[in-house]
Write a protein that holds these residues in place. Structure first.
Motif, PDB file in Angstrom:
ATOM      1  N   GLY A  22       0.514  -1.425  -0.193  1.00 43.54           N
ATOM      2  CA  GLY A  22       0.324  -0.227   0.253  1.00 43.54           C
ATOM      3  C   GLY A  22       0.592   1.593  -0.141  1.00 43.54           C
TER       4      GLY A  22
ATOM      5  N   SER B  78       1.573   4.356   5.293  1.00 39.22           N
ATOM      6  CA  SER B  78       2.976   3.685   4.944  1.00 39.22           C
ATOM      7  C   SER B  78       3.752   4.839   3.814  1.00 39.22           C
ATOM      8  CB  SER B  78       2.400   2.712   3.353  1.00 39.22           C
ATOM      9  OG  SER B  78       1.254   2.000   3.459  1.00 39.22           O
TER      10      SER B  78
ATOM     11  N   GLY C 180       1.877  -4.551   6.531  1.00 33.47           N
ATOM     12  CA  GLY C 180       0.344  -4.467   5.551  1.00 33.47           C
ATOM     13  C   GLY C 180       0.116  -2.977   6.447  1.00 33.47           C
TER      14      GLY C 180
ATOM     15  N   GLU D  47      -2.179  -0.829   3.990  1.00 30.95           N
ATOM     16  CA  GLU D  47      -2.959  -0.913   2.438  1.00 30.95           C
ATOM     17  C   GLU D  47      -4.566  -0.573   3.142  1.00 30.95           C
ATOM     18  OE1 GLU D  47      -2.326  -5.908   2.314  1.00 30.95           O
ATOM     19  OE2 GLU D  47      -1.927  -3.647   3.895  1.00 30.95           O
TER      20      GLU D  47
ATOM     21  N   SER E  55      -7.356  -4.370   4.200  1.00 32.28           N
ATOM     22  CA  SER E  55      -5.804  -5.038   3.977  1.00 32.28           C
ATOM     23  C   SER E  55      -6.021  -6.464   3.746  1.00 32.28           C
ATOM     24  CB  SER E  55      -5.330  -4.327   5.441  1.00 32.28           C
ATOM     25  OG  SER E  55      -3.821  -5.620   5.513  1.00 32.28           O
TER      26      SER E  55
ATOM     27  N   VAL F  51       1.203  -4.675  10.737  1.00 33.71           N
ATOM     28  CA  VAL F  51      -0.046  -3.263  10.278  1.00 33.71           C
ATOM     29  C   VAL F  51       0.979  -2.834  10.572  1.00 33.71           C
ATOM     30  CG1 VAL F  51      -1.473  -5.289   9.307  1.00 33.71           C
ATOM     31  CG2 VAL F  51      -1.615  -4.861  11.608  1.00 33.71           C
TER      32      VAL F  51
ATOM     33  N   ALA G  87      -4.934  -0.217   8.229  1.00 35.44           N
ATOM     34  CA  ALA G  87      -5.571  -1.996   8.419  1.00 35.44           C
ATOM     35  C   ALA G  87      -5.433  -2.844   9.587  1.00 35.44           C
ATOM     36  CB  ALA G  87      -4.048  -2.213   7.483  1.00 35.44           C
TER      37      ALA G  87
END
Length: 420
Positions: A14, A19, A193, A195, A199, A342, A346
């Motif tokens: 992501g 991110s 993670g 996203e 996610s 994460v 997420a």
């Protein structure tokens, strides 16, 4: 300066706010990384509404960007003073008390004291309250798109667009991201993670990581700054108690200095309890005119002071959105996977109430980035240490966000509620 290539890269799923800020921390630490984003470019989708930054969020961003980078970021932020936070009746256009009752204009020093006393009383009666100002007595905000642009600077060559991460594979000495077409990434030392609420990494990491659909809905939109002149500078919450489908609200941040520039657009966000805002055929992926038309219909009886925000809106920028939230009881504990963790939505999705979500997400980025910098890269036990510390502040944030939404929109979810 480019990251060193002597280590296996940190893999990041992501290219959202958390991110990209995390990637920026790795760039400064010269720790190699790769970012995989399902979109074809940073401008592939709408960037969403303007975000309000808390002192905690600003401090996290400053810790990652450093003095020089943070100055660029700070200069790009809008700083709103004026009346501070004020609420308006959508039909009459008159100012009402922040707590929902009558009396008081909330202006000036006496008004500030009045608002503080009201907030204290509301907190005792209803739970958490919103705190808006952060630095220099100002309400600081910036658009998602501008944040992504600034966070991404210097990391462009390490982003792989059109790579949709759908899972991962832990290897003997690392981890690989698995993509939608069945291919796999290079072996990394760690997969993070980031996203968002859908996610795939989070879902594989633990079934305890759930995002609930609260049933509440909203619409984002924007209009030329001139449409906001009758509101004036400040953060405004407009409340429509006469909506037949349930109390609806709109919130916007009107910044000084830009109101006379016809090339500048301000954003607004509508929201309401379940049933108050309904997309055609319950299709909440619609953007543009269908969302704009509904916003105009919902606000057709609003006061002339407020209606220009909708009458002059840029229809192509309108978008529906679902209001989601993670487990209200806090970030759950799961069995740690040393090579996978994460960040951001997420792991802790939040309602928009209080503007807490993005501020908590950047704290994740700063914390995980700092731990990796101090360790000189991936080390055994690092993700467990991150998750332990993150779980404390993120659980508090989720509880506050949920409590505010429960009080203002009547949202109620539990472990049996529908997930996204």
């Amino acid at each position: 300066m480019s990251p060193s290539q002597s280590q296996k890269p940190i893999l990041i799923a992501g290219a959202g706010l958390a991110s990209l800020l995390f990637a920026r921390s790795l760039l400064r630490a010269r720790i190699p990384f790769l970012v995989f984003e399902r979109d074809a470019s940073v401008s592939f989708r709408g960037q969403g509404y303007r975000l309000r930054l808390s002192e905690e969020g600003l401090s996290a961003i400053e810790a990652v960007l450093g003095a020089e980078g943070f100055k660029i970021f700070w200069d790009a932020c809008g700083k709103t003073g004026g009346s501070g936070f004020a609420a308006l009746d959508a039909i009459t256009g008159e100012q009402i008390a922040v707590g929902g009752g009558g009396g008081g204009t909330g202006q000036g020093r006496d008004g500030e004291k009045e608002r503080e006393r009201a907030a204290e009383g509301e907190e005792k009666k209803k739970g958490p309250t919103e705190l808006l100002a952060s630095r220099e007595g100002k309400i600081v905000g910036i658009s998602r798109g501008e944040m992504r642009r600034i966070f991404m600077e210097g990391s462009e060559e390490f982003i792989r667009w059109s790579h949709h991460v759908t899972g991962y594979e832990v290897t003997a000495e690392g981890v690989r991201a698995v993509f939608a077409d069945g291919s796999k990434s290079v072996e990394g030392s760690l997969l993070v993670g980031g996203e968002g609420i859908y996610s795939k990494v989070a879902r594989q990491l633990s079934p305890k990581l759930k995002v609930y659909d609260t049933g509440a809905r909203g619409i984002h939109g924007q209009a030329p700054s001139g449409a906001f002149k009758r509101l004036g500078e400040g953060v405004w919450r407009v409340v429509d108690n006469d909506n037949p489908n349930g109390k609806a609200f709109m919130i916007t941040n009107v910044r000084p200095g830009d109101m006379d520039d016809p090339n500048v657009e301000f954003g607004w966000t509508m929201g309401g309890p379940p049933g108050s805002i309904k997309a055609p055929n319950d299709n909440y992926s619609l953007i543009g005119k269908p969302a704009a038309d509904l916003a105009k219909e919902l606000t057709k009886n609003w006061h002339p002071r407020i209606r220009p925000l909708f009458e002059q809106m840029v229809e192509s920028e309108a978008a529906f959105w679902k209001i989601t939230c993670s487990t209200p009881g806090g970030v759950p504990e799961w069995e740690n996977e040393p090579r996978v963790t994460v960040i951001g939505d997420a792991v802790h999705s939040m309602t928009p109430a209080g503007g807490i979500g993005a501020n908590t997400a950047v704290r994740d980025s700063a914390l995980l980035g700092r731990l990796l910098y101090e360790a000189g890269g991936y080390k055994e036990g690092l993700t467990a240490a991150y998750e332990k510390e993150m779980r404390v502040y993120a659980s508090e944030a989720v509880a506050t966000s949920y409590g505010l939404a429960h009080g203002s929109m009547g949202i109620t979810i539990d472990e049996n509620s529908k997930t996204v």
